[in-house]
Design an enzyme around this catalytic site. Sequence first.
Site, mmCIF file in Angstrom:
data_model
loop_
_atom_site.group_PDB
_atom_site.id
_atom_site.type_symbol
_atom_site.label_atom_id
_atom_site.label_comp_id
_atom_site.label_asym_id
_atom_site.label_seq_id
_atom_site.Cartn_x
_atom_site.Cartn_y
_atom_site.Cartn_z
ATOM 1 N N ASP A 168 64.826 7.449 23.725
ATOM 2 C CA ASP A 168 63.744 7.076 24.622
ATOM 3 C C ASP A 168 62.587 8.062 24.498
ATOM 4 O O ASP A 168 62.787 9.222 24.100
ATOM 5 C CB ASP A 168 64.248 7.047 26.069
ATOM 6 C CG ASP A 168 65.266 5.942 26.295
ATOM 7 O OD1 ASP A 168 65.192 4.925 25.579
ATOM 8 O OD2 ASP A 168 66.136 6.106 27.178
ATOM 9 N N TYR A 196 74.848 14.862 24.058
ATOM 10 C CA TYR A 196 73.645 14.905 24.885
ATOM 11 C C TYR A 196 73.766 15.994 25.942
ATOM 12 O O TYR A 196 74.865 16.295 26.427
ATOM 13 C CB TYR A 196 73.413 13.562 25.594
ATOM 14 C CG TYR A 196 73.155 12.396 24.678
ATOM 15 C CD1 TYR A 196 71.870 12.109 24.226
ATOM 16 C CD2 TYR A 196 74.206 11.577 24.271
ATOM 17 C CE1 TYR A 196 71.642 11.024 23.388
ATOM 18 C CE2 TYR A 196 73.978 10.501 23.436
ATOM 19 C CZ TYR A 196 72.698 10.228 22.996
ATOM 20 O OH TYR A 196 72.477 9.163 22.162
ATOM 21 N N ASP A 210 65.291 7.102 35.227
ATOM 22 C CA ASP A 210 64.836 8.402 34.728
ATOM 23 C C ASP A 210 63.447 8.667 35.290
ATOM 24 O O ASP A 210 63.007 7.996 36.225
ATOM 25 C CB ASP A 210 64.862 8.447 33.198
ATOM 26 C CG ASP A 210 63.975 7.390 32.552
ATOM 27 O OD1 ASP A 210 63.188 6.746 33.267
ATOM 28 O OD2 ASP A 210 64.074 7.194 31.328
ATOM 29 N N ARG A 313 71.702 7.547 31.298
ATOM 30 C CA ARG A 313 71.053 7.204 32.570
ATOM 31 C C ARG A 313 72.012 6.454 33.498
ATOM 32 O O ARG A 313 72.074 6.724 34.704
ATOM 33 C CB ARG A 313 69.822 6.325 32.303
ATOM 34 C CG ARG A 313 68.648 7.057 31.700
ATOM 35 C CD ARG A 313 67.512 6.082 31.430
ATOM 36 N NE ARG A 313 67.800 5.199 30.305
ATOM 37 C CZ ARG A 313 67.188 4.034 30.097
ATOM 38 N NH1 ARG A 313 66.285 3.601 30.964
ATOM 39 N NH2 ARG A 313 67.486 3.302 29.047
#
Length: 381
Positions: A168, A196, A210, A313
């Site tokens: 993203d 991550y 987010d 997310r």
Amino acid sequence: MKKAATKSQHPHYLHNSIVVHNHRQSKRKSPLLLATHCIFLMVIGSFRVSSALLVPFQRSRSATARSTIKNMQTALHSSSSSSGNINDTAMDQNSSSNKEGNKPAAEIPRYLNEGLFAVSKPLDWTSQDVVGFLRKMLERDAKERGCIDARTKKRNPWLKVGHGGTLDPLATGVLVVGVGKGTKQLQQYLTGSKGYRAGVELGFQTTTLDMDPTGHVVEEKPYDHVTMEAIEKVVPQFTGKIQQIPPVFSALKRNGKKLYELGRSGQTAEDVQIEPREVQVYRLDLLPTNDDGKGLPPCFGLDVECGGGTYIRSLVRDIGISLDTVATMTSLDRTKQGVFLPEHCLHQEDWTPENIYNSIEKCKSLLDELDDASLKTGPSE
């Protein structure tokens, strides 16, 4: 005694009969006139036929003349070249000279190396932004080296460059890129896990899950009751194979439309009725602070290793719900993609054609080691 003139011999009658006879003859064409007319038509017809027959001959003669002129020009150029004079042929050869030992342009490779390498994706860049930037850079380098763009359809990219997993715009970190033949290797080497590091903030939830500026806060809840011990108890529930509902702001498709298009139109995950799917979380570690160094309350961090298709997310959202509050992901950094780690990445200030081709060469040895390990231990999950 003089005889009287008969009616047929009367001067007035003779005059009238002559007039009538001439009038009748004028309506008829004499045999001589008809013969002359026929001869004239035959001459005109033969002229047209001969002209039609001459056209191919004239075209052939023109083509022969052009060929002869071209041969004469070639001979003239060859003669002037042998005498040391500069001619068009020599100029063309000089124009195709380049930095690589005066090779003809047709022999200059578009790529100086082909394969995979990794970059550190900057903040606010889409993955396609990175690919487009790198492609233009390598195309410009190829042109400067004298390589000729021989595409017949300009809408197709001249150089093939692609990425192996979307990040993203608000995410940073490892992004694997393929160049040339490397675009076909992306899936082959990216079947392993991904790593991550995420920042989390409790107390509010946005439409995008987010900090994307296009989203807005849709729910707020108190978080004072949340402690580090409470989070540690919840985290193990989200390891292994779990069911996860992807965010509505994602590139997944439903009924032929991408979910983020439905999200931008105001629809929520409940409206779209996104079905949960199984994902794999190999490891989930709790970090005391987020990337900005903020801790509880209301912030903390997560270090995740997961399989493909996992949305961090959504993971943050579900952890917040389990803590009887809401949560939003405030940052995301990819720390692993297949065998590629941050130490293998080129940072934006180092993006040059020379560094890219050198990085591809270095990564080849890394991938060779992976192939050797796969042969010894078998394919990894």
